[in-house]
Design an enzyme around this catalytic site. Sequence first.
Site, PDB file in Angstrom:
ATOM      1  N   ASN A  44       0.811  -1.218   0.000  1.00 16.85           N
ATOM      2  CA  ASN A  44       0.000   0.000   0.000  1.00 16.85           C
ATOM      3  C   ASN A  44       0.850   1.277   0.000  1.00 16.85           C
ATOM      4  OD1 ASN A  44      -2.524   1.092  -0.106  1.00 16.85           O
ATOM      5  ND2 ASN A  44      -3.097   0.624   2.016  1.00 16.85           N
ATOM      6  N   HIS A 129     -14.638  -5.420  10.119  1.00 18.06           N
ATOM      7  CA  HIS A 129     -14.538  -4.124  10.785  1.00 18.06           C
ATOM      8  C   HIS A 129     -15.915  -3.503  11.022  1.00 18.06           C
ATOM      9  CE1 HIS A 129     -10.258  -3.366   8.955  1.00 18.06           C
ATOM     10  NE2 HIS A 129     -10.357  -4.519   9.574  1.00 18.06           N
ATOM     11  N   ARG A 154     -14.089  -6.093  14.759  1.00 26.19           N
ATOM     12  CA  ARG A 154     -13.168  -5.067  15.241  1.00 26.19           C
ATOM     13  C   ARG A 154     -13.933  -3.757  15.346  1.00 26.19           C
ATOM     14  NH1 ARG A 154      -8.181  -2.302  11.960  1.00 26.19           N
ATOM     15  NH2 ARG A 154      -9.873  -0.916  11.343  1.00 26.19           N
ATOM     16  N   TYR A 166      -7.824   6.891  12.645  1.00 27.58           N
ATOM     17  CA  TYR A 166      -7.575   5.646  11.914  1.00 27.58           C
ATOM     18  C   TYR A 166      -8.774   4.695  12.061  1.00 27.58           C
ATOM     19  CZ  TYR A 166      -6.606   0.948  10.904  1.00 27.58           C
ATOM     20  OH  TYR A 166      -6.768  -0.311  10.383  1.00 27.58           O
ATOM     21  N   ASP A 218      -7.911  -2.008  17.274  1.00 27.03           N
ATOM     22  CA  ASP A 218      -6.582  -1.722  16.712  1.00 27.03           C
ATOM     23  C   ASP A 218      -6.121  -0.347  17.167  1.00 27.03           C
ATOM     24  OD1 ASP A 218      -4.315  -1.458  15.149  1.00 27.03           O
ATOM     25  OD2 ASP A 218      -5.288  -2.102  13.277  1.00 27.03           O
ATOM     26  N   HIS A 220      -3.213   0.820  16.327  1.00 23.77           N
ATOM     27  CA  HIS A 220      -2.441   1.272  15.168  1.00 23.77           C
ATOM     28  C   HIS A 220      -1.136   1.986  15.520  1.00 23.77           C
ATOM     29  CE1 HIS A 220      -2.256   2.180  10.776  1.00 23.77           C
ATOM     30  NE2 HIS A 220      -2.990   1.091  10.735  1.00 23.77           N
ATOM     31  N   GLU A 244      -4.684  -4.672  19.233  1.00 19.63           N
ATOM     32  CA  GLU A 244      -3.688  -4.775  18.163  1.00 19.63           C
ATOM     33  C   GLU A 244      -2.731  -3.593  18.141  1.00 19.63           C
ATOM     34  OE1 GLU A 244      -5.663  -5.553  14.469  1.00 19.63           O
ATOM     35  OE2 GLU A 244      -4.007  -4.721  13.304  1.00 19.63           O
ATOM     36  N   GLU A 270       1.510  -6.996  11.523  1.00 17.94           N
ATOM     37  CA  GLU A 270       1.090  -6.788  10.132  1.00 17.94           C
ATOM     38  C   GLU A 270       2.175  -6.107   9.305  1.00 17.94           C
ATOM     39  OE1 GLU A 270      -2.507  -4.481  10.841  1.00 17.94           O
ATOM     40  OE2 GLU A 270      -1.506  -2.659  10.181  1.00 17.94           O
ATOM     41  N   ARG A 291       0.417 -11.297  13.452  1.00 23.48           N
ATOM     42  CA  ARG A 291      -0.444 -10.735  12.407  1.00 23.48           C
ATOM     43  C   ARG A 291       0.206 -10.740  11.020  1.00 23.48           C
ATOM     44  NH1 ARG A 291      -4.735  -9.125  11.473  1.00 23.48           N
ATOM     45  NH2 ARG A 291      -4.567  -6.864  11.273  1.00 23.48           N
ATOM     46  N   HIS A 320      -3.201 -10.470   8.658  1.00 25.39           N
ATOM     47  CA  HIS A 320      -3.687  -9.214   8.107  1.00 25.39           C
ATOM     48  C   HIS A 320      -4.563  -9.486   6.872  1.00 25.39           C
ATOM     49  CE1 HIS A 320      -2.222  -4.930   6.841  1.00 25.39           C
ATOM     50  NE2 HIS A 320      -3.254  -4.859   7.655  1.00 25.39           N
ATOM     51  N   ASP A 324      -6.181  -3.691   1.185  1.00 26.50           N
ATOM     52  CA  ASP A 324      -4.974  -3.638   0.354  1.00 26.50           C
ATOM     53  C   ASP A 324      -4.301  -5.004   0.196  1.00 26.50           C
ATOM     54  OD1 ASP A 324      -4.748  -2.345   3.119  1.00 26.50           O
ATOM     55  OD2 ASP A 324      -2.660  -2.911   2.837  1.00 26.50           O
ATOM     56  N   GLU A 347      -8.461 -11.857   9.263  1.00 29.34           N
ATOM     57  CA  GLU A 347      -9.120 -10.561   9.048  1.00 29.34           C
ATOM     58  C   GLU A 347      -9.728 -10.537   7.644  1.00 29.34           C
ATOM     59  OE1 GLU A 347      -6.467  -7.189   8.928  1.00 29.34           O
ATOM     60  OE2 GLU A 347      -8.094  -5.770   9.340  1.00 29.34           O
ATOM     61  N   TRP A 410       1.422   7.131  12.093  1.00 30.47           N
ATOM     62  CA  TRP A 410       0.037   7.019  11.628  1.00 30.47           C
ATOM     63  C   TRP A 410      -0.502   5.654  11.981  1.00 30.47           C
ATOM     64  CZ3 TRP A 410      -2.199   3.664   7.978  1.00 30.47           C
ATOM     65  CH2 TRP A 410      -3.580   3.887   7.772  1.00 30.47           C
TER      66      TRP A 410
END
Length: 410
Positions: A44, A129, A154, A166, A218, A220, A244, A270, A291, A320, A324, A347, A410
Amino acid sequence: MSTTPKSDTIAAAEVLVTSPGRNFVTLKITTTEGLVGWGDATLNGRELAVASYLRDHVAPLLIGRDPARIEDTWQYLYRGVYWRRGPVTMTSIGAVDMALWDIKGKTTGQPVYQLLGGAVRDRILTYTHATGWDLPQLLESVDARREEGFRAVRAQSGVPGLDTVYGVSRSGRGYEPAGRGAAPAEEVWDTDAYLRHAPKVLTAVRDHVGPELKLLHDAHHRLTPGQAARLGRALEDVDLFWLEDVTPAENQQVLRHVRQHTTVPLAIGEVFNTVWECQSLITEQLIDFVRTCVSHAGGISHLRRIAALAEIWQIRLGPHGPSDVSPVALAASLHVGLATPNFAIQEYMGYEPLVHEVFGHAWSYADGHLHPGDRPGLGVEVDETLAARFPYEPAYLPVARRRDGSMTDW
Ligand code: CS2
Ligand code: MG
């Protein structure tokens, strides 16, 4: 002994870059016998780097090789490069590995999971999600996922005072992290605001759904070890299936601190590309779920190695599977999942209808579970004519700044 006729060699390795709503990079390997194998090479926001790595540096080396020698080709591409590891290299190797397993399946007439030892389960538990800017929207989204049959969800929500968060779409439409355009979107992030809000939201979700539904969340990569420990403690009663990416993935030893303070199950990996990045997290039992993704961590062969190390330490796989990760890699992950004892959950963020058309697949979803299907190989067929109608479009993941303007994760 190879089951492929001796005469069969790799005749071509082509890279397709297509954007049916979002960018995907796909490797197509063709043998002299006319067999075709597919591999996902999507990274990605850095798609073209992998496309070039494959086209310019890997494809020429594949021509004339025996497609049955999957492990030898893996070793050749990994050990033969000197500048080893890293997401671009490992995603490229992953695509080759998937495509060769696909070919081996077609050569033998078997779905890949049979070649990996056969099914150890009937179907694969999956999570998707739920997203809502505020609590009522989130609960509505969770309920909608439950109505679709999901037993694991999630939950991500907006944070008061922030415009972007996010995992959450403000418009109420599906969330897609990569934004089209020549440069990444800039988001403002405030961890303190998130920490004040997230426990309240997740507690409310648990109260709403009752004890059975598996709930995931998550973070993130955004917390310090101390913040992660506090969040874990605050969430103990929510009974999460996993929390996560609490801290940035490079910072592994800090998880010892987190572990000393909370029993919340941790899922990480991930963004890892090899078993070596998972090694100390697994052997020190600093996580509960790995992950790593089949496309970003060296393909089916390498994901199986990670699973084997994790199995010894009673750590399970939860790969993961966002938008993407293309339907090709999802297929590969599901073949691994059906044949791997310590595979816990996959996922499944889902795809736009057009993506299902470009990447036709034998895998299917029903009743909260996925199955890879029984077609020979991975069971995916790419519609190249349709794919060609959607050329690459520049798109990036966002970047994040704190309120004072400094960069953060991020
Ligand atoms: C993620 C992804 O699905 C997840 O758990 O963290 O949404 C991730 O942000 C994207 O795959 C990045 O490309
Ligand atoms: Mg994640």
